[in-house]
Design a protein around this motif. Structure first.
Motif, mmCIF file in Angstrom:
data_model
loop_
_atom_site.group_PDB
_atom_site.id
_atom_site.type_symbol
_atom_site.label_atom_id
_atom_site.label_comp_id
_atom_site.label_asym_id
_atom_site.label_seq_id
_atom_site.Cartn_x
_atom_site.Cartn_y
_atom_site.Cartn_z
ATOM 1 N N THR A 98 0.827 -1.204 0.000
ATOM 2 C CA THR A 98 0.000 0.000 0.000
ATOM 3 C C THR A 98 0.868 1.265 0.000
ATOM 4 O OG1 THR A 98 -0.125 0.128 2.390
ATOM 5 C CG2 THR A 98 -1.821 -1.132 1.299
ATOM 6 N N PHE A 99 2.183 1.123 0.272
ATOM 7 C CA PHE A 99 3.062 2.290 0.232
ATOM 8 C C PHE A 99 3.259 2.733 -1.214
ATOM 9 C CE2 PHE A 99 5.400 3.249 4.246
ATOM 10 C CZ PHE A 99 4.574 2.516 5.070
ATOM 11 N N PRO A 100 2.911 3.980 -1.544
ATOM 12 C CA PRO A 100 3.123 4.432 -2.912
ATOM 13 C C PRO A 100 4.616 4.512 -3.211
ATOM 14 C CG PRO A 100 1.870 6.044 -1.634
ATOM 15 C CD PRO A 100 2.314 5.005 -0.689
ATOM 16 N N VAL A 102 6.301 6.628 -4.895
ATOM 17 C CA VAL A 102 6.847 7.982 -4.716
ATOM 18 C C VAL A 102 7.173 8.234 -3.258
ATOM 19 C CG1 VAL A 102 6.555 10.357 -5.379
ATOM 20 C CG2 VAL A 102 5.050 8.631 -6.330
ATOM 21 N N ALA A 103 6.293 7.764 -2.372
ATOM 22 C CA ALA A 103 6.516 7.995 -0.954
ATOM 23 C C ALA A 103 7.755 7.239 -0.495
ATOM 24 C CB ALA A 103 5.297 7.557 -0.154
ATOM 25 N N ALA A 106 10.656 9.228 -1.710
ATOM 26 C CA ALA A 106 10.836 10.479 -0.974
ATOM 27 C C ALA A 106 11.342 10.213 0.437
ATOM 28 C CB ALA A 106 9.519 11.242 -0.936
ATOM 29 N N LEU A 107 10.880 9.122 1.035
ATOM 30 C CA LEU A 107 11.300 8.826 2.407
ATOM 31 C C LEU A 107 12.729 8.293 2.455
ATOM 32 C CD1 LEU A 107 8.046 7.244 3.851
ATOM 33 C CD2 LEU A 107 8.930 9.548 4.166
ATOM 34 N N VAL A 109 15.155 9.548 0.713
ATOM 35 C CA VAL A 109 16.077 10.678 0.573
ATOM 36 C C VAL A 109 16.638 11.163 1.916
ATOM 37 C CG1 VAL A 109 16.305 13.044 -0.237
ATOM 38 C CG2 VAL A 109 15.149 11.383 -1.643
ATOM 39 N N PRO A 110 15.789 11.387 2.929
ATOM 40 C CA PRO A 110 16.376 11.837 4.195
ATOM 41 C C PRO A 110 17.386 10.841 4.739
ATOM 42 C CG PRO A 110 13.972 11.625 4.373
ATOM 43 C CD PRO A 110 14.337 11.318 2.973
ATOM 44 N N ALA A 186 9.092 1.778 -14.527
ATOM 45 C CA ALA A 186 8.319 3.017 -14.515
ATOM 46 C C ALA A 186 8.696 3.876 -13.314
ATOM 47 C CB ALA A 186 6.831 2.700 -14.503
ATOM 48 N N THR A 189 11.820 6.260 -13.343
ATOM 49 C CA THR A 189 11.753 7.597 -13.949
ATOM 50 C C THR A 189 11.535 8.658 -12.880
ATOM 51 O OG1 THR A 189 9.407 7.282 -14.319
ATOM 52 C CG2 THR A 189 10.838 6.851 -16.167
ATOM 53 N N ILE A 190 10.783 8.303 -11.841
ATOM 54 C CA ILE A 190 10.540 9.273 -10.773
ATOM 55 C C ILE A 190 11.847 9.554 -10.036
ATOM 56 C CG2 ILE A 190 9.091 9.808 -8.781
ATOM 57 C CD1 ILE A 190 7.184 7.684 -9.775
ATOM 58 N N THR A 193 13.654 12.880 -10.158
ATOM 59 C CA THR A 193 13.326 14.043 -9.338
ATOM 60 C C THR A 193 14.275 14.144 -8.149
ATOM 61 O OG1 THR A 193 11.735 12.771 -8.071
ATOM 62 C CG2 THR A 193 10.879 14.010 -9.924
ATOM 63 N N VAL A 194 14.981 13.065 -7.812
ATOM 64 C CA VAL A 194 15.984 13.149 -6.756
ATOM 65 C C VAL A 194 17.382 12.942 -7.347
ATOM 66 C CG1 VAL A 194 14.452 12.492 -4.894
ATOM 67 C CG2 VAL A 194 15.694 10.724 -6.100
ATOM 68 N N GLY A 200 13.926 9.336 -16.753
ATOM 69 C CA GLY A 200 13.058 10.358 -16.195
ATOM 70 C C GLY A 200 13.606 11.761 -16.456
ATOM 71 N N PRO B 222 5.348 5.164 -18.069
ATOM 72 C CA PRO B 222 5.623 5.729 -16.744
ATOM 73 C C PRO B 222 4.666 6.876 -16.448
ATOM 74 C CG PRO B 222 7.562 5.852 -18.166
ATOM 75 C CD PRO B 222 6.477 5.264 -18.975
ATOM 76 N N ILE B 224 4.882 9.785 -14.980
ATOM 77 C CA ILE B 224 5.183 11.191 -15.295
ATOM 78 C C ILE B 224 5.088 11.434 -16.792
ATOM 79 C CG2 ILE B 224 6.474 12.007 -13.294
ATOM 80 C CD1 ILE B 224 9.018 11.276 -14.568
ATOM 81 N N VAL B 320 -5.851 2.237 -4.005
ATOM 82 C CA VAL B 320 -4.530 2.331 -3.375
ATOM 83 C C VAL B 320 -3.521 2.901 -4.370
ATOM 84 C CG1 VAL B 320 -2.641 0.986 -2.410
ATOM 85 C CG2 VAL B 320 -4.985 0.505 -1.728
ATOM 86 N N GLY B 324 -1.492 6.782 -4.382
ATOM 87 C CA GLY B 324 -0.058 6.943 -4.540
ATOM 88 C C GLY B 324 0.302 7.770 -5.760
ATOM 89 N N MET B 350 13.528 18.017 4.400
ATOM 90 C CA MET B 350 12.923 16.700 4.491
ATOM 91 C C MET B 350 11.629 16.673 5.296
ATOM 92 S SD MET B 350 14.244 15.003 2.461
ATOM 93 C CE MET B 350 15.445 15.647 1.338
ATOM 94 N N VAL B 353 8.977 17.094 2.873
ATOM 95 C CA VAL B 353 8.724 15.841 2.157
ATOM 96 C C VAL B 353 7.805 14.960 2.994
ATOM 97 C CG1 VAL B 353 9.760 13.710 1.321
ATOM 98 C CG2 VAL B 353 10.908 15.873 0.901
#
Lengths: 247, 386
Positions: A98-100, A102-103, A106-107, A109-110, A186, A189-190, A193-194, A200, B222, B224, B320, B324, B350, B353
């Motif tokens: 269920t974790f996207p 992107v999340a 993003a998580l 990165v820190p 896929a 590609t995101i 962004t980092v 991407g 993809p 994006i 779901v 996301g 962060m 984020v």
């Protein structure tokens, strides 16, 4: 003969992709109508080929690591010694999916900073789940008669695992890897962004400069790669399933 | 009474011990973008409380490693998670110098690991207890209420993520509503179109492979890129179709995001409708024909109700997935929680984020729990071949 047409189509797609990556300027007339008068129609801030290769390398490294860990864990929880972990493993896989993506990215990165690393970690973690789920299913739904027979011939636990159980579960495991690779292609590609070097970059450059040709070529290369790899895996699964007598 | 070791407990205990005794509990930064300094539990909490937490962890370790009653483990897991949630808020207040509005306190790896260990303990206990669907939803509601209570009471106000929230509270709720509208709206549209397409594919076999292949290929583009590619056609429609721009169709913004999510949603809805209808027992169809039902009556009275659990599984996947993917909409100006994620990545802040990522994960998780429970309920209704 029935398989001839689809195979021809696949080969043609692959050929077009390879030509595009090595000589993108040949396709300029096709993409030109999509951009404003003097904007470039072919990505010019780096080589498409090297971006594609590093995209594939990132996905490959993450999937390889995910496969090793996921199959190892699946073997562990389907042995009697790891049986206590099985119920929780199943729920964790459900929760994890269920974790996207992107999340997850993003998580990461820190924890590790910008660049390839967060992308690799996100792809690895996200890729684990389908492979683990399928390996677990494959190893725990083997025909009982065959497992019994293997035990009857006096095989040790290790022999049963490597000679009987893993080969039989292989097509199901491969289906999991296929799913994981398609998602990763896929999701990678995101990663741009980092600041990861993937295709991407091309898409995001297109979004930022309002250049539709960039978006299209980046997106299409990823989509074609995904379709071809998905196809190759499906074919491999069919061959293995036929050999394992499960298909 | 013999003491037996719980194998899973050993793994959880190892995580917990490392998180509590070795890893830092909180992270202190002089302002929002400088690197932080780590603080252990003893440094991060007022004297006495830190020591009490360590003693509590030590006792928990024993309970976790030994085979103890599942209910005890559940209560311990829930209570400890709540206690940690309260303590991290307290730690933020304790570490922030008075009158200082620049300093930021964020949970560090030790806090996340100890919480994760207790959440694992809870999850394992819940799995072993095999709660009914209603009980699971009730528990989810209780957890949501506890989180809302903590947020409203101001117990977490000292934490950096809530300081980010405080400075953009209005935009947060605006983006939240956009996110939900994008995810739910595209799901509704996909159900509206996907169900008839699925029924058609079920009835007309010639269409099936073609339609499913096209939808499959859309999934491989993809997100994006798909978002970006829709900018052009929608921009064209906005300019050339009278009235289109009046109803909010524009090249950039929410419209391409909505259409992209809709396209991604079609495959699971259509595929599951086809699979669900194909799984309707032949006898049920024969019986319905036998009592003289028309095709239409059979579809709505027999086939769709019987296929409903499978269709619902497809809806769960879509919801779901959409929650996301809606984060990506921010890249093309479509709004949603992604705005904070990508702004935060851009500013290397962060906490920002997290402000985008945490609600997304929470929403997706809640949606999964609710729809899983709904699927189970629809499967277990009497008289249904499950």
């Amino acid at each position: 003969m029935r398989r001839f047409l689809p195979n021809l189509l696949r080969l043609a797609t692959l050929a077009v992709l390879v030509v595009f990556l090595f000589r993108p300027e040949l396709f300029e007339p096709l993409l030109k109508p999509l951009v404003q008068a003097n904007a470039p129609a072919i990505y010019n801030q780096g080589s498409l080929l090297s971006l594609t290769l590093s995209h594939l390398a990132t996905v490959f490294a993450a999937t390889l690591a995910a496969t090793i860990v996921a199959v190892g864990l699946a073997i562990l929880v389907t042995r009697p010694i790891g049986a206590e972990f099985l119920p929780l493993s199943r729920s964790l896989v459900n929760i994890g999916q269920t974790f996207p993506p992107v999340a997850v990215l993003a998580l990461a990165v820190p924890a590790v900073g910008f660049g390839e690393k967060p992308t690799l970690i996100a792809l690895f973690l996200y890729g684990l789940l389908p492979i683990f789920e399928n390996a677990m299913t494959g190893l725990s739904t083997l025909p009982p008669a065959i497992v019994e027979a293997a035990r009857g011939t006096g095989m040790t636990g290790w022999q049963r695992l490597t000679k009987v159980e893993l080969p039989l579960a292989l097509p199901v495991v491969l289906a999991g890897i296929r799913l994981s690779v398609t998602i990763s292609l896929a999701t990678a590609t995101i990663g741009s962004t980092v600041a990861a070097k993937t295709l991407g970059e091309v898409i995001i450059a297109g979004l930022q400069s309002n250049n539709l040709a960039f978006v299209l070529q980046g997106g299409l290369v990823v989509a074609v790669l995904a379709v071809l790899i998905y196809d190759a895996f499906s074919a491999l699964e069919r061959v293995l399933a036929r050999r394992a007598g499960r298909g | 009474m013999t003491l037996r070791i719980d194998k899973l407990g050993v793994v959880i205990a190892a995580l917990l011990a490392y998180g509590a005794f070795v890893a830092p509990f909180a992270n202190f930064r002089a302002n929002r973008i400088v690197p932080g300094e780590a603080r252990t539990i003893l440094e991060a909490l007022p004297s006495g409380l830190g020591a009490a937490l360590l003693v509590f962890v030590a006792v928990s370790l024993v309970v976790i490693v030994l085979k103890t009653p599942t209910l005890l483990r559940l209560v311990l897991g829930l209570a400890a998670t709540l206690a940690l949630a309260l303590l991290i808020g307290l730690s933020a207040r304790y570490l922030t110098p008075p009158e200082n509005t620049y300093a930021r306190v964020a949970p560090a790896s030790g806090f996340w690991l100890t919480s994760f260990a207790f959440v694992l303990l809870t999850a394992d206990a819940l799995t072993r207890l095999r709660l009914s669907p209603y009980a699971r939803i009730a528990l989810l509601a209780a957890v949501a209420a506890a989180a809302a209570g903590l947020l409203l009471s101001g117990a977490w106000d000292g934490l950096s993520i809530l300081k980010e929230y405080a400075s953009r509270a209005d935009t947060f709720w605006l983006e939240a509503s956009r996110h939900v509208v994008l995810a739910l709206g595209s799901l509704a549209a996909a159900a509206l179109f996907g169900l008839p397409i699925g029924i058609l594919c079920h009835r007309v076999e010639a269409l099936r492979a073609g339609v499913l292949n096209v939808l499959n290929i859309i999934q491989t583009i993809p997100s994006i890129a798909l978002f970006g590619l829709l900018i052009a056609p929608l921009g064209w429609i906005a300019v050339h179709v009278p009235g289109a721009s009046a109803i909010g169709i524009r090249g950039i913004g929410a419209a391409p995001a909505f259409v992209a999510l809709f396209l991604y949603s079609l495959l699971p809805v259509v595929a599951n409708t086809v699979v669900g209808l194909a799984g309707v027992p032949r006898d049920a169809n024969e019986a319905a024909r036998g009592i003289g039902m028309t095709d239409r009556q059979r579809l709505f009275g027999v086939e769709l109700p019987l296929a409903f659990p499978v269709i619902l599984t497809g809806i769960r996947i879509v919801l779901v997935q959409n929650i996301g993917l809606a984060t990506i909409a921010a890249l093309i100006g479509g709004g949603g929680f992604g705005v904070f994620v990508f702004q935060g990545i851009g500013q290397t802040a962060m906490d920002l984020v997290l402000l985008g990522a945490v609600p997304t994960v929470a929403l997706a998780f809640a949606a999964a729990v609710v729809l899983d429970a709904a699927t189970e309920l629809s499967n277990s209704k009497p008289g249904r071949a499950a």
